[in-house]
Design a protein around this motif. Structure first.
Motif, mmCIF file in Angstrom:
data_model
loop_
_atom_site.group_PDB
_atom_site.id
_atom_site.type_symbol
_atom_site.label_atom_id
_atom_site.label_comp_id
_atom_site.label_asym_id
_atom_site.label_seq_id
_atom_site.Cartn_x
_atom_site.Cartn_y
_atom_site.Cartn_z
ATOM 1 N N THR A 334 0.889 -1.363 -0.120
ATOM 2 C CA THR A 334 0.091 0.081 0.218
ATOM 3 C C THR A 334 0.965 1.252 0.105
ATOM 4 O O THR A 334 0.694 2.171 -0.907
ATOM 5 N N THR A 338 0.809 3.804 -3.025
ATOM 6 C CA THR A 338 0.285 5.312 -2.756
ATOM 7 C C THR A 338 1.519 6.416 -3.161
ATOM 8 O O THR A 338 1.132 7.584 -3.594
ATOM 9 N N ALA A 386 -5.046 0.281 -1.331
ATOM 10 C CA ALA A 386 -4.348 1.485 -2.373
ATOM 11 C C ALA A 386 -5.518 2.016 -3.174
ATOM 12 O O ALA A 386 -5.626 3.280 -3.449
ATOM 13 N N GLN A 389 -7.400 4.614 -1.648
ATOM 14 C CA GLN A 389 -6.947 5.859 -1.449
ATOM 15 C C GLN A 389 -6.634 6.571 -2.879
ATOM 16 O O GLN A 389 -5.794 7.404 -2.937
ATOM 17 N N VAL A 391 -5.467 4.913 -5.726
ATOM 18 C CA VAL A 391 -4.620 4.669 -6.671
ATOM 19 C C VAL A 391 -5.260 4.031 -7.896
ATOM 20 O O VAL A 391 -6.113 3.127 -7.531
#
Ligand code: GCO
Length: 453
Positions: A334, A338, A386, A389, A391
């Motif tokens: 992760t 990111t 990820a 967030q 990505v």
């Protein structure tokens, strides 16, 4: 009774997220001297005394070349969307230039057609390290002519298969070929010279960019990209020396590849550090390397920790380790994804390899590989984190479909979700295979529910 399988909350991945499983030619095919195949640098390297831990080679490997149909059924049994495999360059072009070998091409046509017939998308890698030995004899990747030979090979393959394969990866892990192959000499062709390694890295990147341009000019419809092995690299302690050493290692292993591919420049700090070992770069090279890609593939296994004194060791870090001695750090994936999203403007991202070696035991037709299953489940969850967030994650592939030739470690390290008995070549799905199959089924149900809603 079977040990309980790890439970992770079922995350909801996008409906078009690509789930897959991966292998590479030299590691599974065998048939090293059949049907007109030429010698590869790995065939040659395995003959060097001491090069391979168990003294083995790829002559038979998993004998995939002769067991294609049964292996395709194993892949189909998983319910994956995609299968990532590589083509052996010397199998289709024995000398790396000049004549192509129809018998070799025919094997890959059967592979691709067999996948499509089973509803699986073929993801082809052109170079997973097994360079024709004939090209090595005239300088290999250190020699600029090899760049042009690769582009010619890529064009030939794309013309034959481009309409049938969903994606074409030029190179798998340029860092490994450059540094392990030409600086530490642990991998084929076993050269130990940093300047050569940096020239090799440059030629790999250049041949990637030029191949993309040529394939697009030829009208190739596959999605095109490259696969890098990346880790988040951090300092062992907060000391200024360790922080600087980690920054340099990040430069050498991550930014040295990401910056030219996505910014058209080499990182200045690493360039300065290399001194006389910098590569020779011609005026248009960086613009070619910077050619836009349709996807970027990442192979992730563990994090990197650097101390200036070299004193840090994974063995004493306190984290659980795989049979390779690599720390198990799912949150590192992760962190890596990111960070990449933050530092570069990226096309869709795929984890093209992720998995772990453990010492398995086959008992009464079962391998209860709880640790591997947990490794895969926790890393899939890390990809989900990820995605959450922001990505642009587009897919995930397990390394590897079956136990295989693990390079300098030979057959001693098992990464497969299918067990291979090397005496009989019998395949036995491990618990991790069954878990991944059930996980994919659950994802499939979520997709259907979302469609129906
Ligand atoms: C790599 C290669 C694979 C390896 C795997 C496990 O990433 O090094 O692509 O061929 O077998 O990574 O080491």
């Amino acid at each position: 009774m079977n040990p309980p399988l790890p439970q992770h909350p079922l995350q909801h991945f996008p409906a078009d997220f690509v789930w897959g499983v991966a292998t590479s030619s030299f590691q599974i095919e065998g048939a090293a001297h059949e049907d007109g195949k030429g010698e590869s640098i790995w065939d040659r390297f395995c003959r060097q005394p001491g090069a391979i831990a168990d003294g083995s080679n790829g002559d038979t490997a998993c004998d995939h070349y002769h067991r294609l149909e049964a292996d395709l059924d194993l892949i189909a049994g998983l319910g994956v969307d995609a299968y990532r495999f590589s083509m052996s360059w010397p199998r289709v072009q024995p000398d790396g230039r000049g004549a192509f070998n129809e018998a070799g091409m025919h094997f890959y046509e059967r592979l691709v057609d067999g996948l499509i017939a089973r509803g699986i998308k073929p993801y082809l890698t052109l170079n997973h390290w097994d360079l024709p030995q004939a090209l090595q004899d005239s300088g290999g990747w250190a020699h600029r002519e090899t760049v042009h030979a690769f582009v010619a090979y890529a064009r030939f393959v794309a013309k034959r298969l481009g309409e049938r394969v969903a994606a074409i990866t030029t190179h798998n892990e340029p860092w490994v070929m450059a540094v392990l192959g030409h600086e530490t000499g642990l991998f084929a062709p076993g050269i130990r010279h940093r300047g050569t390694a940096m020239q090799v890295a440059h030629h790999l990147l250049l041949s990637h960019g030029l191949a993309l341009q040529a394939l697009r000019a030829d009208g190739c419809t596959s999605r095109l990209g490259i696969v890098l092995n990346l880790s988040p690299i951090g300092p062992a302690t907060p000391s200024a020396e360790d922080v600087a050493a980690a920054r340099l290692e990040d430069g050498r292993s991550v930014r040295w590849y990401m910056d030219p591919l996505f910014k058209g420049e080499y990182p200045a700090d690493v360039w300065q550090h290399l001194g006389v070992d910098v590569p020779q770069v011609q005026p248009d090279d960086l613009a070619a390397i910077n050619t836009p890609m349709d996807f970027l593939g990442i192979n992730y296994y563990t994090r990197g920790v650097v101390s200036a004194s070299g004193a840090w060791s994974a063995q004493t870090s306190g984290k659980p380790l795989t049979d390779m001695g690599w720390e198990i750090v799912p949150e590192g994936l992760t962190e890596l994804l990111t960070r990449m999203h933050r530092d570069w403007t990226l096309p869709p991202l795929y984890v093209k390899e992720n998995g772990a070696a453990f010492q398995d035991t086959l008992v009464k037709g079962c391998v209860h590989d709880v640790e591997r299953t947990d490794y895969i489940a926790s890393h899939i969850a890390a990809v989900g984190d990820a995605l959450a967030q922001g990505v642009p994650m587009a897919g995930y592939m397990v390394w590897s479909l079956m136990d295989n030739f693990e390079w300098a470690s030979g057959y001693a390290k098992r990464f497969g979700i299918v067990h291979v008995d090397y005496a009989t070549l019998t395949r036995t799905p491990k618990d991790s295979y069954l878990w991944y199959r059930d996980f994919l089924l659950a994802q499939q149900r979520l997709r259907q529910q979302a469609l129906a809603a």
